[in-house]
Design an enzyme around this catalytic site. Structure first.
Site, PDB file in Angstrom:
ATOM      1  CD  GLU A  34     148.880 -14.219 115.699  1.00  0.00           C
ATOM      2  OE1 GLU A  34     148.041 -15.120 115.916  1.00  0.00           O
ATOM      3  OE2 GLU A  34     150.057 -14.245 116.112  1.00  0.00           O
ATOM      4  CG  ASN A  71     152.856 -12.759 117.234  1.00  0.00           C
ATOM      5  OD1 ASN A  71     152.402 -13.520 118.074  1.00  0.00           O
ATOM      6  ND2 ASN A  71     152.368 -12.694 115.987  1.00  0.00           N
ATOM      7  CD  GLU A 104     148.962 -13.137 119.316  1.00  0.00           C
ATOM      8  OE1 GLU A 104     149.803 -14.056 119.165  1.00  0.00           O
ATOM      9  OE2 GLU A 104     147.911 -13.045 118.672  1.00  0.00           O
ATOM     10  CG  ASP A 128     150.973 -16.542 120.610  1.00  0.00           C
ATOM     11  OD1 ASP A 128     150.042 -17.330 120.394  1.00  0.00           O
ATOM     12  OD2 ASP A 128     151.697 -16.061 119.715  1.00  0.00           O
ATOM     13  CD  GLU A 172     147.820 -19.856 119.195  1.00  0.00           C
ATOM     14  OE1 GLU A 172     148.422 -20.690 119.896  1.00  0.00           O
ATOM     15  OE2 GLU A 172     148.390 -18.902 118.641  1.00  0.00           O
TER      16      GLU A 172
HETATM   17  P1  C2E Z   1     151.820 -17.668 116.499  1.00  0.00           P
HETATM   18  O1  C2E Z   1     151.953 -16.291 116.986  1.00  0.00           O
HETATM   19  O2  C2E Z   1     151.228 -18.659 117.387  1.00  0.00           O
HETATM   20  O3  C2E Z   1     150.997 -17.564 115.163  1.00  0.00           O
HETATM   21  C1  C2E Z   1     150.117 -18.524 114.763  1.00  0.00           C
HETATM   22  C2  C2E Z   1     150.743 -19.435 113.814  1.00  0.00           C
HETATM   23  O4  C2E Z   1     149.894 -20.521 113.549  1.00  0.00           O
HETATM   24  C3  C2E Z   1     151.009 -18.790 112.454  1.00  0.00           C
HETATM   25  O5  C2E Z   1     152.117 -19.386 111.874  1.00  0.00           O
HETATM   26  C4  C2E Z   1     149.806 -19.215 111.688  1.00  0.00           C
HETATM   27  O6  C2E Z   1     150.002 -19.197 110.272  1.00  0.00           O
HETATM   28  C5  C2E Z   1     149.616 -20.596 112.178  1.00  0.00           C
HETATM   29  N1  C2E Z   1     148.231 -21.058 112.053  1.00  0.00           N
HETATM   30  C6  C2E Z   1     147.085 -20.371 112.239  1.00  0.00           C
HETATM   31  N2  C2E Z   1     145.993 -21.181 112.070  1.00  0.00           N
HETATM   32  C7  C2E Z   1     146.485 -22.414 111.765  1.00  0.00           C
HETATM   33  C8  C2E Z   1     145.864 -23.679 111.468  1.00  0.00           C
HETATM   34  O7  C2E Z   1     144.660 -23.828 111.425  1.00  0.00           O
HETATM   35  N3  C2E Z   1     146.700 -24.734 111.212  1.00  0.00           N
HETATM   36  C9  C2E Z   1     148.036 -24.572 111.200  1.00  0.00           C
HETATM   37  N4  C2E Z   1     148.786 -25.660 110.928  1.00  0.00           N
HETATM   38  N5  C2E Z   1     148.656 -23.413 111.489  1.00  0.00           N
HETATM   39  C10 C2E Z   1     147.877 -22.353 111.758  1.00  0.00           C
HETATM   40  P2  C2E Z   1     153.260 -18.544 111.248  1.00  0.00           P
HETATM   41  O8  C2E Z   1     152.719 -17.362 110.570  1.00  0.00           O
HETATM   42  O9  C2E Z   1     154.085 -19.501 110.461  1.00  0.00           O
HETATM   43  O10 C2E Z   1     154.012 -18.032 112.494  1.00  0.00           O
HETATM   44  C11 C2E Z   1     154.679 -18.892 113.324  1.00  0.00           C
HETATM   45  C12 C2E Z   1     155.117 -18.191 114.562  1.00  0.00           C
HETATM   46  O11 C2E Z   1     156.100 -17.230 114.233  1.00  0.00           O
HETATM   47  C13 C2E Z   1     154.032 -17.395 115.247  1.00  0.00           C
HETATM   48  O12 C2E Z   1     153.221 -18.210 116.033  1.00  0.00           O
HETATM   49  C14 C2E Z   1     154.825 -16.413 116.021  1.00  0.00           C
HETATM   50  O13 C2E Z   1     155.270 -17.011 117.209  1.00  0.00           O
HETATM   51  C15 C2E Z   1     155.982 -16.160 115.120  1.00  0.00           C
HETATM   52  N6  C2E Z   1     155.711 -14.922 114.366  1.00  0.00           N
HETATM   53  C16 C2E Z   1     155.063 -14.760 113.207  1.00  0.00           C
HETATM   54  N7  C2E Z   1     155.057 -13.456 112.873  1.00  0.00           N
HETATM   55  C17 C2E Z   1     155.678 -12.804 113.871  1.00  0.00           C
HETATM   56  C18 C2E Z   1     155.989 -11.432 114.115  1.00  0.00           C
HETATM   57  O14 C2E Z   1     155.643 -10.532 113.359  1.00  0.00           O
HETATM   58  N8  C2E Z   1     156.676 -11.139 115.240  1.00  0.00           N
HETATM   59  C19 C2E Z   1     157.042 -12.121 116.106  1.00  0.00           C
HETATM   60  N9  C2E Z   1     157.729 -11.765 117.185  1.00  0.00           N
HETATM   61  N10 C2E Z   1     156.766 -13.394 115.925  1.00  0.00           N
HETATM   62  C20 C2E Z   1     156.083 -13.728 114.812  1.00  0.00           C
HETATM   63 MG    MG Z   2     150.336 -19.043 118.858  1.00  0.00          MG
HETATM   64 MG    MG Z   3     150.857 -15.135 117.881  1.00  0.00          MG
END
Ligand code: C2E
Ligand code: MG
Ligand code: MG
Length: 737
Positions: free
Chosen positions: A518, A575, A607, A637, A694
């Site tokens: 991802e 995403n 996603e 997602d 996830e």
């Molecule tokens: P998401 O798309 O559901 O991404 C998964 C989030 O869960 C990511 O947080 C990831 O670091 C976190 N995660 C993965 N495995 C675990 C785990 O085992 N435990 C915990 N506590 N967290 C885990 P992140 O990177 O902070 O991103 C948060 C959200 O921000 C993402 O949720 C997504 O909705 C958004 N996001 C991040 N990057 C992008 C992007 O490039 N474009 C868009 N539109 N949204 C993004």
């Molecule tokens: Mg997610």
């Molecule tokens: Mg995602």
């Protein structure tokens, strides 16, 4: 010019009535009899005069003889009867020229209409010719000359000249009244005040009293629909209603309807005056009156009508300009200017101004057209107005309504309940979504600023998807300022390459193999990481989110290239923000992006969150289908956090469900999380979809999921999001292991 007198108490303060001091038409004498004042100190002369004139009719009317024996008496009588037409005056009474002195007194008192016939018993006392001229004496006779025939001839000629003078005088006074009243009336800027003044002036002009009204038949093909714009007497309570609301059988109603239909004025029956004011207005004034109106009244009314037509035209124009400035033409609701104006009346009463964005307005407009969208606003406004018209609803902007919320009313509860209501427009049942912001109207504060505050609170409610009323506070300003600064910083970070992409492995739990990655955006602001939870919503608000998606796609292509052979068969999941899924140009943009980055569509998984589907389902579905047709994979997602997920998921071209982390965290201990995970797994099977869990952090969570049947997962247990170099090392190590 006649003086302007303060009006009777029954009339509004700002309408001046023009009255005639000397003999106003309202107090005009009864014309059925001629009043003749006979002044003579000889009682014999009185009895002879009575004998000759007492039973005579002159010019169609009998005579009333009023007798006086001295000039003092005569003065009294004249003051008591200002409508005396002729004075038959003895020259010699207590003094040799008492009669002449009295004649001078009459003229000096301003009584110019009354005719004077001088009589004398002594021929030697004939007045000089210039005295006759100066005192406007009609005739001079020696008593011996005045035979019956002579007296009657002389009296008839005096009466005729009185009648002519009176006619001229009345018309002069009437015209003066018209000139004075028109200049008064023309200062009025609104129809209600103007027409009320017109009605009172007509009554004053003709000396009549009674119930009256003015109707405006503008744009009303049905005369009964003419609006009553002013009313006096018993009809004042009908102002603002339709002519058809008057009781059946009313003579005034029938005459007014007839006048509207045929543009007629009439003084038979009720007084009716029809006035056409260009371009398309007809006003009809009607008055009930007991007194018969004569030809002079009709003539004066005609002149008055011609003059006030211009006035009606003017107030019509002013009202139209006013409508344009203060009313919204399409919905008929008062507009933003009205709201700002009306807010000035509050300030000490603890009222708030609430602004409601009808979020579904634009969807309704696109899907069903303007009439339906306007209809929706109208329905919402009607339900906010309340049954008894308790509140005024304003159209603040295209899709924003405004309400002044007074304390201790149900207004707030009414607004809060809107989101749960169905609105019926053109037999369609529509559910609207709202974002509501509110700000207090403070004493002396600027209404525009208060509205800006409510607007800011409303925008916040829209961005955060809040369903409650968001109240403005000072922190909001700081937050808003902070957001603006942050957006500017993000914009430059993107331009300066300070936003990067980390990749988190998506693994096959059974084999431990990496199935894909991802792509997750990372922003290091001067060395300090900013959470995507903070900057992604800002990117969405400021139109920067697609740029981040494009960056994700480009870096993904580079990453897969770098992996070379190891990367074969693996995909990258990027995403896509909710607002970008609704872009009309999304598909060509993605095609272009894939072409330039040379990423095969099959290697790209897109996603989208469940929430983004709720916004505009039809457009989202169309875009998803086109992306799917390009060859991309589609993943939902954060699955399980949205609303009616199960009902529509089968209709969408989806490949993967990503079960949200919130169901994984407690899966080992919480039966409901287990139940949801199991049900979602079963659903994915039924729909033939891949499913991924996830946020797996522990071996227990993994075991639990594997037991349900889950194959794919993502989580810290397998690998955190990593920069490409770090991930490369991670993969190499795993390959060795
Ligand atoms: P998401 O798309 O559901 O991404 C998964 C989030 O869960 C990511 O947080 C990831 O670091 C976190 N995660 C993965 N495995 C675990 C785990 O085992 N435990 C915990 N506590 N967290 C885990 P992140 O990177 O902070 O991103 C948060 C959200 O921000 C993402 O949720 C997504 O909705 C958004 N996001 C991040 N990057 C992008 C992007 O490039 N474009 C868009 N539109 N949204 C993004
Ligand atoms: Mg997610
Ligand atoms: Mg995602």
């Amino acid at each position: 010019m006649q003086p302007l007198k303060p009006q009777p108490e029954a009339f509004p303060d700002d309408i001046a009535i023009i009255e005639d001091d000397t003999a106003s038409p309202a107090t005009r004498p009864d014309r059925a009899r001629w009043k003749i004042l006979v002044v003579d100190d000889d009682s014999e002369v009185h009895s002879v005069t009575r004998f000759v004139l007492g039973h005579t009719e002159l010019l169609g009317r009998p005579l009333d003889l009023i007798e006086a024996t001295s000039s003092m008496d005569a003065q009294q009588e004249l003051l008591r009867h200002p409508d005396i037409a002729v004075i038959l005056l003895d020259v010699v009474m207590e003094e040799h020229d008492s009669g002449l002195k009295f004649a001078r007194w009459v003229r000096d008192a301003g009584l110019s209409d009354v005719r004077i016939i001088l009589r004398t018993g002594q021929p030697g006392y004939a007045p000089e010719l210039d005295v006759i001229r100066e005192y406007d004496i009609n005739d001079y006779r020696a008593k011996s000359e005045l035979t019956q025939t002579r007296l009657i001839t002389s009296m008839t000629s005096a009466l005729r000249s009185f009648q002519q003078i009176e006619t001229i005088e009345r018309s002069r006074r009437g015209l003066e009244m018209i000139v004075a009243s028109c200049s008064q009336l023309f200062q009025k800027r609104e129809l209600a005040g103007f027409s009320q003044g017109v009605l009172l002036q007509i009554a004053s002009l003709c000396g009549v009293e009674g119930d009256g009204l003015i109707c405006a038949s503008t744009d009303q093909p049905v005369p009964g629909n003419a609006r009553i714009v002013s009313g006096v007497g018993g009809l004042s309570s009908y102002i603002g209603r339709n002519l058809s609301d008057l009781p059946e059988g009313s003579e005034l109603k029938a005459a007014t309807l007839e006048a509207i239909r045929r543009n007629l004025s009439s003084t038979d029956g009720p007084l009716v005056l029809s006035v056409d004011a260009p371009p398309d207005q007809r006003f009809v004034a009607s008055l009930d009156h007991a007194k018969p109106l004569d030809a002079m009244d009709s003539a004066l009314l005609r002149v008055f009508a011609a003059n006030i037509a211009v006035g009606f035209e003017n107030v019509g124009l002013i009202e139209r300009l006013d409508r344009l400035a203060y009313w919204d033409e399409t919905t008929g609701l008062p507009n933003r200017n009205s709201l700002l104006r009306d807010m000035a009346e509050h300030g000490a009463d603890g009222a708030n101004v609430a602004l409601l964005r009808v979020v579904s307005y634009s969807d309704t407009l696109v899907a069903f057209g303007q009439a339906m969208a306007t209809g929706l606003l109208g329905e919402i406004a009607a339900s906010l107005t309340g049954d008894r018209g308790a509140a005024t609803v304003y159209r603040y902007a295209e899709d924003v309504l405004g309400v002044i919320v007074k304390p201790d009313t149900h207004q707030e509860a009414l607004i809060a309940s809107l989101g749960h209501r169905q609105f019926s427009v053109a037999r369609q049942s529509l559910k609207a979504r709202f974002a509501v912001g509110s700000a207090p109207i403070e004493r002396g504060s600027d209404a525009t600023m208060t509205c800006d505050q409510a607007y800011a609170a409303m925008s916040l409610a829209a961005v955060d998807g809040r369903e409650d009323i968001v109240q403005f506070d000072a922190k909001m300003v700081r937050d808003a300022r902070g957001r603006i600064e942050m957006i500017a910083a993000l914009r430059s970070a993107l331009a300066d390459g300070e936003v990067n992409i980390a990749f988190q492995p998506l693994v096959d739990m059974s084999s431990g193999a990496c199935a894909g990655f991802e792509a997750l955006a990372r922003w290091n602001q001067k060395g300090a990481p900013v959470s995507p939870g903070e900057f992604i919503p800002l990117a969405e608000q400021s139109g920067l989110s697609f740029e981040i998606f494009a960056l994700g796609v480009r870096r993904s292509a580079e990453w897969l290239n770098r992996l070379g052979k190891i990367g074969q068969g693996k995909y990258v999941s990027v995403n896509l923000a909710a607002c970008d899924l609704e872009r009309e140009d999304l598909v060509p943009l993605v095609v272009n992006l894939l072409g330039r980055s040379q990423l095969p569509p099959a290697s790209l998984q897109i996603e989208i969150t469940e929430q983004s589907l709720i916004r505009d389902f039809a457009l989202s579905e169309r875009n998803l289908r086109a992306l799917k047709n390009l060859g991309c994979r589609i993943a939902i997602d954060d699955f399980g956090t949205g609303y009616s997920s199960l009902s529509y998921i089968g209709r969408l071209p989806v490949d993967v469900l990503k079960l949200d982390r919130q169901f994984i965290t407690d899966i080992t201990s919480d039966p409901s999380s287990q139940a949801i995970a199991s049900l979602t797994f079963a659903l994915s099977r039924r729909l033939g979809l891949e499913i991924l869990a996830e946020g797996i952090e522990t071996a227990e969570q993994q075991a639990c999921l594997e037991e349900i049947g889950f194959k794919y997962a993502q989580g810290y247990r397998f690998g955190r999001p990593m920069a490409p170099d770090q991930l490369h090392d991670w993969m190499m190590q795993r390959a060795k292991a």
